[in-house]
Design an enzyme around this catalytic site. Structure first.
Site, PDB file in Angstrom:
ATOM      1  N   HIS A   1      74.173  35.634 -10.209  1.00 56.58           N
ATOM      2  CA  HIS A   1      74.597  35.133 -11.519  1.00 56.58           C
ATOM      3  C   HIS A   1      73.923  35.915 -12.635  1.00 56.58           C
ATOM      4  O   HIS A   1      74.556  36.275 -13.637  1.00 56.58           O
ATOM      5  CB  HIS A   1      74.246  33.647 -11.622  1.00 56.58           C
ATOM      6  CG  HIS A   1      74.753  32.986 -12.870  1.00 56.58           C
ATOM      7  ND1 HIS A   1      76.035  33.131 -13.333  1.00 56.58           N
ATOM      8  CD2 HIS A   1      74.125  32.175 -13.770  1.00 56.58           C
ATOM      9  CE1 HIS A   1      76.202  32.441 -14.443  1.00 56.58           C
ATOM     10  NE2 HIS A   1      75.047  31.865 -14.739  1.00 56.58           N
TER      11      HIS A   1
ATOM     12  N   GLU B   1      69.844  23.540 -20.378  1.00 52.16           N
ATOM     13  CA  GLU B   1      70.965  23.863 -19.498  1.00 52.16           C
ATOM     14  C   GLU B   1      72.290  23.758 -20.238  1.00 52.16           C
ATOM     15  O   GLU B   1      73.157  24.636 -20.119  1.00 52.16           O
ATOM     16  CB  GLU B   1      70.946  22.930 -18.287  1.00 52.16           C
ATOM     17  CG  GLU B   1      72.154  23.038 -17.367  1.00 52.16           C
ATOM     18  CD  GLU B   1      72.240  24.370 -16.645  1.00 52.16           C
ATOM     19  OE1 GLU B   1      73.266  24.588 -15.969  1.00 52.16           O
ATOM     20  OE2 GLU B   1      71.307  25.191 -16.746  1.00 52.16           O
TER      21      GLU B   1
ATOM     22  N   HIS C   1      58.708  44.960  -7.104  1.00 51.08           N
ATOM     23  CA  HIS C   1      59.206  45.071  -8.478  1.00 51.08           C
ATOM     24  C   HIS C   1      58.300  45.986  -9.301  1.00 51.08           C
ATOM     25  O   HIS C   1      58.782  46.790 -10.117  1.00 51.08           O
ATOM     26  CB  HIS C   1      59.278  43.680  -9.110  1.00 51.08           C
ATOM     27  CG  HIS C   1      59.950  43.650 -10.445  1.00 51.08           C
ATOM     28  ND1 HIS C   1      61.153  44.257 -10.693  1.00 51.08           N
ATOM     29  CD2 HIS C   1      59.576  43.086 -11.628  1.00 51.08           C
ATOM     30  CE1 HIS C   1      61.503  44.068 -11.955  1.00 51.08           C
ATOM     31  NE2 HIS C   1      60.558  43.371 -12.540  1.00 51.08           N
TER      32      HIS C   1
ATOM     33  N   HIS D   1      61.343  39.966 -22.167  1.00 55.44           N
ATOM     34  CA  HIS D   1      61.385  40.910 -21.043  1.00 55.44           C
ATOM     35  C   HIS D   1      62.776  40.948 -20.424  1.00 55.44           C
ATOM     36  O   HIS D   1      63.289  42.019 -20.079  1.00 55.44           O
ATOM     37  CB  HIS D   1      60.347  40.488 -19.995  1.00 55.44           C
ATOM     38  CG  HIS D   1      60.193  41.460 -18.866  1.00 55.44           C
ATOM     39  ND1 HIS D   1      59.884  42.793 -19.055  1.00 55.44           N
ATOM     40  CD2 HIS D   1      60.302  41.305 -17.517  1.00 55.44           C
ATOM     41  CE1 HIS D   1      59.794  43.409 -17.890  1.00 55.44           C
ATOM     42  NE2 HIS D   1      60.063  42.531 -16.944  1.00 55.44           N
TER      43      HIS D   1
END
Length: 364
Positions: free
Chosen positions: A134, A70, A261, A322
């Site tokens: 985001h 993070e 998707h 990906h």
């Protein structure tokens, strides 16, 4: 300035990959506060710092292994922000020379919004709506920076054109040859499809739906799984609970997201397969062969990585690749559109330059 803009594009790609890595190792809440980590500028590691951190956030004890992904992501994003602000400042200083300055200013403002979404991702405990926005914001930032690079390169090339060539270039470029002019709306339609597919990918990642189907080409042994709950899967009013780490949707909701998707990927593949074939057949000057081939290569790589994700159960390197290739596909389509727009102007500049050279040879 163009070199710094190119560096910012590369750094933006790194930030997107780091963001994917952070999500995939479940480190989105590795630091429960923002912009620091348990009140420190880095992940607490000493016994005394860990004790202080655990006292500050008793509900989320320190996990150093999840804190560092993070914080590394935040450091990279912060560095990108500084570079973007530097580009904006440089553009303002050079605006009288004709350097594009509105776009760098817009990117600087957008990076502030993106930073806010980064903060809300943590403070709202991985609320999927914010996480998805985001991620989309990261792709948008990358796209805008790429457009800035293209505009700066064009500006630099324009500065190098001879005055005679510059004079004969009209203010409003004509349309491309009739064989290519009609592709413009279809190119923008393809860009819209890519953006929608990226949004679906973001929603899939934010809701931990990538592992909802573990077989190919079917999902759970069915071409159209029974019980898929699209209303639940695409409910943007869902609650987070204590936090959204690991997701809270039912299995039927996640399957609905995953299948959507997949269907989106097939639509994108079919659309661009037809579009690129038609462009290749009608591009007699071969001006778009390179950009179209780049889109085809990026699309093939992205489909392959998507299939590998399912076949090998979301291995970390393939999953990160990906995400990165999704950005690459988006940028390749943007570049194809850009080159399509430059076709008439490029032809006119080349003609003017050729005319100037001939005139010099005759007078000599």
């Amino acid at each position: 300035m163009a070199n710094w803009a190119t560096f910012s594009v590369l750094l933006a790609v790194v930030v997107i990959m780091l963001g994917a890595w952070t999500r995939l190792v479940d480190a989105g809440l590795g630091c429960p506060d923002w912009p620091g980590c348990y009140g420190f500028i880095k992940v607490p590691q000493s016994d005394s710092h860990i004790a202080i951190a655990n006292a500050r956030f008793p509900d989320t004890p320190v996990d150093v292994a999840k804190g560092w992904p993070e914080m590394i992501h935040r450091y990279a994003a912060g560095t990108l922000g500084l570079v973007v602000f530097g580009l904006a400042a440089s553009a303002i200083r050079q605006r009288r020379s004709g350097v594009p300055f509105k776009l760098p200013l817009f990117i600087a403002a957008f990076i502030l919004l993106q930073g806010a979404f980064g903060m809300w991702t943590v403070t709202l405990k991985l609320w999927p709506q914010v996480v998805a926005l985001h991620l989309l914001g990261g792709f948008t930032t990358l796209s805008l920076l790429t457009l800035l690079v293209l505009r700066l390169r064009k500006f630099s090339a324009g500065q190098a054109v001879t005055p005679t060539a510059a004079r004969v270039t009209p203010n409003k470029p004509e349309q491309p040859a009739a064989s290519l002019a009609g592709f413009r709306p279809w190119l923008f339609g393809g860009l819209l499809l890519i953006i929608m597919q990226v949004a679906l990918g973001a929603w899939t990642a934010a809701n931990y739906a990538a592992v909802a189907c573990t077989d190919l080409p079917t999902c759970q042994g069915q071409w159209w799984p029974e019980g898929m709950d699209f209303q639940h899967g695409f409910d943007i009013t869902q609650h987070v609970g204590p936090n959204y780490l690991g997701g809270q949707l039912t299995a039927d909701g996640r399957v609905a997201i995953h299948v959507t998707h997949r269907v989106g990927a097939l639509v994108v593949l079919g659309y661009f397969a037809i579009l690129l074939i038609l462009i290749r057949r009608r591009d007699h000057s071969r001006e778009l062969r390179g950009p179209a081939g780049l889109v085809a290569a990026a699309l093939a790589a992205q489909i392959t990585l998507g299939l590998a994700n399912v076949m090998f159960y979301i291995p970390l390197p393939i999953a990160v690749a990906h995400n990165a290739m999704g950005a690459g596909l988006l940028l390749s389509v943007i570049y194809l559109i850009w080159r399509h727009y430059q076709l008439p102007l490029q032809a006119q500049v080349e003609t003017a330059t050729h005319t100037t050279i001939m005139h010099q040879e005759i007078t000599a």
